[in-house]
Design a protein around this motif. Structure first.
Motif, PDB file in Angstrom:
ATOM      1  N   TYR A 122       0.835  -1.205   0.000  1.00 38.02           N
ATOM      2  CA  TYR A 122       0.000   0.000   0.000  1.00 38.02           C
ATOM      3  C   TYR A 122       0.871   1.257   0.000  1.00 38.02           C
ATOM      4  N   LYS A 123       1.885   1.301   0.853  1.00 38.46           N
ATOM      5  CA  LYS A 123       2.711   2.495   1.002  1.00 38.46           C
ATOM      6  C   LYS A 123       3.770   2.630  -0.084  1.00 38.46           C
ATOM      7  N   ASN A 124       4.164   1.508  -0.684  1.00 43.61           N
ATOM      8  CA  ASN A 124       5.218   1.520  -1.687  1.00 43.61           C
ATOM      9  C   ASN A 124       4.712   0.946  -3.001  1.00 43.61           C
ATOM     10  N   PRO A 125       3.841   1.645  -3.695  1.00 45.72           N
ATOM     11  CA  PRO A 125       3.340   1.116  -4.970  1.00 45.72           C
ATOM     12  C   PRO A 125       4.496   0.907  -5.956  1.00 45.72           C
ATOM     13  N   ASP A 126       4.312  -0.046  -6.850  1.00 47.20           N
ATOM     14  CA  ASP A 126       5.370  -0.417  -7.789  1.00 47.20           C
ATOM     15  C   ASP A 126       5.932   0.784  -8.543  1.00 47.20           C
ATOM     16  N   GLY A 127       5.080   1.699  -8.959  1.00 47.18           N
ATOM     17  CA  GLY A 127       5.543   2.872  -9.703  1.00 47.18           C
ATOM     18  C   GLY A 127       6.494   3.726  -8.882  1.00 47.18           C
ATOM     19  N   LEU A 128       6.197   3.888  -7.611  1.00 45.63           N
ATOM     20  CA  LEU A 128       7.054   4.672  -6.732  1.00 45.63           C
ATOM     21  C   LEU A 128       8.376   3.960  -6.482  1.00 45.63           C
ATOM     22  N   VAL A 129       8.319   2.660  -6.315  1.00 43.92           N
ATOM     23  CA  VAL A 129       9.543   1.875  -6.129  1.00 43.92           C
ATOM     24  C   VAL A 129      10.430   1.997  -7.367  1.00 43.92           C
ATOM     25  N   GLU A 130       9.827   1.936  -8.543  1.00 40.18           N
ATOM     26  CA  GLU A 130      10.598   2.091  -9.782  1.00 40.18           C
ATOM     27  C   GLU A 130      11.270   3.455  -9.853  1.00 40.18           C
ATOM     28  N   LEU A 131      10.562   4.496  -9.420  1.00 39.50           N
ATOM     29  CA  LEU A 131      11.163   5.833  -9.405  1.00 39.50           C
ATOM     30  C   LEU A 131      12.362   5.886  -8.468  1.00 39.50           C
ATOM     31  N   LYS A 132      12.257   5.264  -7.316  1.00 38.95           N
ATOM     32  CA  LYS A 132      13.363   5.232  -6.358  1.00 38.95           C
ATOM     33  C   LYS A 132      14.529   4.408  -6.900  1.00 38.95           C
ATOM     34  N   GLN A 133      14.232   3.341  -7.627  1.00 36.12           N
ATOM     35  CA  GLN A 133      15.287   2.546  -8.248  1.00 36.12           C
ATOM     36  C   GLN A 133      16.030   3.368  -9.294  1.00 36.12           C
ATOM     37  N   GLU A 134      15.282   4.123 -10.097  1.00 40.34           N
ATOM     38  CA  GLU A 134      15.905   4.988 -11.090  1.00 40.34           C
ATOM     39  C   GLU A 134      16.734   6.076 -10.415  1.00 40.34           C
ATOM     40  N   GLU A 135      16.227   6.601  -9.305  1.00 40.85           N
ATOM     41  CA  GLU A 135      16.967   7.619  -8.564  1.00 40.85           C
ATOM     42  C   GLU A 135      18.300   7.044  -8.063  1.00 40.85           C
ATOM     43  N   PHE A 136      18.287   5.795  -7.613  1.00 41.76           N
ATOM     44  CA  PHE A 136      19.523   5.153  -7.173  1.00 41.76           C
ATOM     45  C   PHE A 136      20.502   5.024  -8.333  1.00 41.76           C
ATOM     46  N   ARG A 137      20.008   4.550  -9.458  1.00 41.77           N
ATOM     47  CA  ARG A 137      20.882   4.331 -10.616  1.00 41.77           C
ATOM     48  C   ARG A 137      21.472   5.639 -11.133  1.00 41.77           C
ATOM     49  N   ALA A 138      20.757   6.748 -10.959  1.00 34.86           N
ATOM     50  CA  ALA A 138      21.228   8.049 -11.442  1.00 34.86           C
ATOM     51  C   ALA A 138      21.961   8.840 -10.353  1.00 34.86           C
ATOM     52  N   LEU A 139      22.079   8.294  -9.170  1.00 33.90           N
ATOM     53  CA  LEU A 139      22.672   9.018  -8.043  1.00 33.90           C
ATOM     54  C   LEU A 139      24.117   9.417  -8.330  1.00 33.90           C
ATOM     55  N   LYS A 140      24.400  10.692  -8.161  1.00 36.20           N
ATOM     56  CA  LYS A 140      25.749  11.236  -8.315  1.00 36.20           C
ATOM     57  C   LYS A 140      26.066  12.089  -7.095  1.00 36.20           C
ATOM     58  N   GLN A 141      27.331  12.151  -6.769  1.00 33.76           N
ATOM     59  CA  GLN A 141      27.750  12.904  -5.586  1.00 33.76           C
ATOM     60  C   GLN A 141      27.536  14.403  -5.777  1.00 33.76           C
ATOM     61  N   TRP A 142      27.863  14.926  -6.925  1.00 34.23           N
ATOM     62  CA  TRP A 142      27.807  16.351  -7.245  1.00 34.23           C
ATOM     63  C   TRP A 142      28.358  17.180  -6.096  1.00 34.23           C
ATOM     64  N   SER A 143      27.543  17.981  -5.448  1.00 30.74           N
ATOM     65  CA  SER A 143      28.040  18.879  -4.401  1.00 30.74           C
ATOM     66  C   SER A 143      27.880  18.293  -2.993  1.00 30.74           C
ATOM     67  N   MET A 144      27.418  17.057  -2.902  1.00 25.35           N
ATOM     68  CA  MET A 144      27.263  16.435  -1.581  1.00 25.35           C
ATOM     69  C   MET A 144      28.631  16.079  -1.007  1.00 25.35           C
ATOM     70  N   SER A 145      28.709  16.117   0.314  1.00 26.95           N
ATOM     71  CA  SER A 145      29.905  15.580   0.956  1.00 26.95           C
ATOM     72  C   SER A 145      29.886  14.063   0.783  1.00 26.95           C
ATOM     73  N   VAL A 146      31.006  13.426   1.030  1.00 27.00           N
ATOM     74  CA  VAL A 146      31.056  11.969   0.912  1.00 27.00           C
ATOM     75  C   VAL A 146      30.085  11.334   1.899  1.00 27.00           C
ATOM     76  N   ALA A 147      29.994  11.877   3.108  1.00 24.01           N
ATOM     77  CA  ALA A 147      29.077  11.329   4.113  1.00 24.01           C
ATOM     78  C   ALA A 147      27.623  11.466   3.664  1.00 24.01           C
ATOM     79  N   GLU A 148      27.270  12.603   3.086  1.00 20.13           N
ATOM     80  CA  GLU A 148      25.907  12.800   2.587  1.00 20.13           C
ATOM     81  C   GLU A 148      25.608  11.844   1.441  1.00 20.13           C
ATOM     82  N   TYR A 149      26.585  11.703   0.547  1.00 24.02           N
ATOM     83  CA  TYR A 149      26.421  10.784  -0.587  1.00 24.02           C
ATOM     84  C   TYR A 149      26.278   9.352  -0.084  1.00 24.02           C
ATOM     85  N   ARG A 150      27.103   8.949   0.880  1.00 19.45           N
ATOM     86  CA  ARG A 150      27.033   7.593   1.453  1.00 19.45           C
ATOM     87  C   ARG A 150      25.652   7.345   2.058  1.00 19.45           C
ATOM     88  N   ASP A 151      25.122   8.322   2.788  1.00 17.82           N
ATOM     89  CA  ASP A 151      23.811   8.161   3.421  1.00 17.82           C
ATOM     90  C   ASP A 151      22.700   8.042   2.385  1.00 17.82           C
TER      91      ASP A 151
END
Length: 178
Positions: free
Chosen positions: A80-109
């Motif tokens: 109910y809380k994690n519909p497949d479409g939302l999970v897919e968006l989060k998966q895509e967000e993971f795959r596209a994750l870049k450090q950019w201006s984040m500190s290493v600790a922020e990026y790790r988290d």
């Protein structure tokens, strides 16, 4: 109740719902509760939209049906809380994750948070290291790629040290040019 559990009402981030379930389960395991007690306790901690979901879910169960098990409760609540479409968006967000201006600790988290959605892609330590390296900025990635690391934490530790030294050098360079 001495554990002061949070109440589930309306979480917009699907991980909040998952975290809430984990917190409830931890408290119930400490109290050595059985499945039925876990469901009763968790459902008693629901308010608002979450309570509406639970009541609607119960309406679908006939009175003579067996009691809802903890596994059934958690699976349906997550669904109910994690519909497949939302999970897919989060998966895509993971795959596209870049450090950019984040500190290493922020990026790790952020990496750790989003990796919960792609457990099949980070099944072992080597996978975690590979994905983590891919998201670092190019200069840092280049400095780290030629080494091997005993485990993910060793990679993170080394990344923090190198990134910190890189920033120190940038400050020195800026001062000398200024």
């Amino acid at each position: 109740m001495k554990g002061h559990p949070t109440v589930s009402n309306h979480a917009t981030d699907p991980l909040q719902a998952d975290d809430w379930l984990r917190e409830i389960e931890k408290q119930m395991n400490i109290a050595q509760c059985n499945d039925i007690e876990k469901v009763l306790y968790a459902s008693g901690q629901m308010q608002g939209v979450a309570q509406d979901w639970w009541e609607s879910y119960l309406y679908g169960h006939p009175n003579n049906a067996p009691a809802v098990t903890w596994k059934e409760f958690t699976n349906n609540f997550k669904s109910y809380k994690n519909p497949d479409g939302l999970v897919e968006l989060k998966q895509e967000e993971f795959r596209a994750l870049k450090q950019w201006s984040m500190s290493v600790a922020e990026y790790r988290d952020k990496f750790a948070q989003l990796s919960r959605y792609v457990s099949n892609e980070v099944t072992n330590d080597a996978d975690k290291q590979r994905h983590f390296l891919q998201g670092l900025y190019d200069g840092l990635q280049l400095k780290l790629m030629s080494n091997t690391y005993a485990n993910f934490q060793a990679l993170v530790n080394h990344t923090i040290v190198i990134d910190n030294k890189h920033k120190e050098m940038e400050v020195k360079k800026w001062r000398l040019q200024g």
